[in-house]
Design a protein around this motif. Structure first.
Motif, PDB file in Angstrom:
ATOM      1  N   ASP A 115       5.142   4.832  -8.606  1.00  0.00           N
ATOM      2  CA  ASP A 115       4.540   4.107  -9.644  1.00  0.00           C
ATOM      3  C   ASP A 115       4.173   5.065 -10.457  1.00  0.00           C
ATOM      4  N   TYR A 118       7.463   6.450 -12.249  1.00  0.00           N
ATOM      5  CA  TYR A 118       8.039   5.558 -13.285  1.00  0.00           C
ATOM      6  C   TYR A 118       7.219   5.559 -14.795  1.00  0.00           C
ATOM      7  N   GLU A 119       5.855   5.595 -14.527  1.00  0.00           N
ATOM      8  CA  GLU A 119       5.232   5.440 -15.828  1.00  0.00           C
ATOM      9  C   GLU A 119       5.248   6.876 -16.627  1.00  0.00           C
ATOM     10  N   ASP A 122       8.655   6.588 -18.197  1.00  0.00           N
ATOM     11  CA  ASP A 122       8.425   5.612 -19.255  1.00  0.00           C
ATOM     12  C   ASP A 122       8.083   6.289 -20.350  1.00  0.00           C
ATOM     13  N   SER A 123       7.161   7.129 -20.222  1.00  0.00           N
ATOM     14  CA  SER A 123       6.315   7.649 -21.381  1.00  0.00           C
ATOM     15  C   SER A 123       7.070   8.923 -21.991  1.00  0.00           C
ATOM     16  N   ARG A 138      14.336   9.401 -13.730  1.00  0.00           N
ATOM     17  CA  ARG A 138      13.687   7.906 -13.304  1.00  0.00           C
ATOM     18  C   ARG A 138      14.570   7.330 -12.493  1.00  0.00           C
TER      19      ARG A 138
END
Length: 297
Positions: A115, A118-119, A122-123, A138
């Protein structure tokens, strides 16, 4: 001269290497390279950055960049805890760094904190939608996290952005194999046929397609590597992808052995080195869970 001697040693090793055709197979003296060692240049650069960080007249952006560069050096030397500290320090000074989020995402993937990975990716993509590695990374994190549909979306787009890159094809194949192994093999063949076949990595694809044997594959690495560095890099890749093949066949003992060989060259910056430990830990966790279940039954 040294490179030639290394080639002869590796060729001899390939000749005494017995193929892993079954779980009873043995690997005797597999081809190896001299493991990567810290270079004088790396050590000097680390010392220079350490000295510069003691100054009190540098602005935040400069200091953030220096922490990032020292983090990369520590990462290349396998000092990942120190590297992560440097990357976090860099972000605390300058939060809008897509490259830092990307490498931290890789670290989170290695430690199975999906998790958080993924964050981080995403950033990275929010800050730089065209980042060259974040989409792949990712996708790999989603693959290891068991989110195969999302992983496929990312890795398919990544493949379409570079259809002549064999590694994009291979990671996409891993996801598709988990979804439908027969269809995955067909797609792998189609993508191989559509490529320019120029990169050495296509030999890995040929291995998966059964067009070359393991002995031929390792012989190719041993005879055509032009230096010890290249030999170490190609063996890191070769052993990792061989291990994945055996893992797909549920030959976990051979897979673990090959992942260990992938780690042996100390090629810390390659994704194949980064994820070998993760693969080993996943196999061992599955083995322990299976044995625990048998004992309770």
């Amino acid at each position: 001269m040294i490179a030639n001697r290394l080639k002869l040693v590796c060729i001899a090793a390939v000749m005494v290497l017995t193929g892993c055709a079954s779980s009873q197979a043995k690997w005797t003296h597999p081809p190896m390279a001299v493991p990567f060692q810290p270079t004088i240049q790396q050590q000097i650069q680390l010392a220079r950055i350490d000295q510069l960080l003691k100054r009190d007249d540098l602005d935040k952006d400069t200091v953030a960049q220096m922490f990032y560069e020292r983090g990369l050096l520590n990462d290349s030397l396998g000092l990942r805890d120190l590297a992560r500290l440097d990357f976090n320090q860099s972000l605390s000074l300058k939060p809008n760094q897509p490259d830092v989020f990307n490498i931290l995402g890789v670290y989170f993937t290695q430690s199975a904190h999906f998790d958080a990975a993924y964050e981080a990716f995403d950033s990275t993509l929010e800050l730089n939608p065209l980042h060259p590695f974040a989409l792949r990374n990712r996708g790999i994190a989603l693959y290891y996290g068991g989110r195969l549909a999302l992983a496929h979306d990312d890795l398919l787009v990544h493949y379409q952005q570079g259809v002549n890159d064999p590694y994009r094809v291979i990671w996409l194949y891993f996801v598709e194999f988990e979804q439908d192994s027969e269809t995955a093999a067909q797609k792998l063949k189609l993508r191989y046929d559509a490529s320019d076949k120029q990169d050495w990595g296509w030999q890995i694809v040929r291995l998966y397609l059964g067009e070359i044997t393991e002995t031929q594959f390792l012989n190719e690495i041993a005879t055509k590597s032009e230096s010890n560095d290249q030999l170490a890099e190609r063996l890191t890749e070769g052993y990792f992808y061989l291990a994945k093949a055996y893992q797909q066949q549920n030959d976990f003992s051979a897979a673990v052995m090959l992942y260990k060989l992938a780690l042996a060259g100390n090629v810390y910056e390659f994704v194949e080195h980064r994820f070998s430990l993760l693969e080993i830990s996943r196999i061992m966790a599955a083995y322990e869970a299976q044995n625990g279940q048998k004992e309770t039954n």
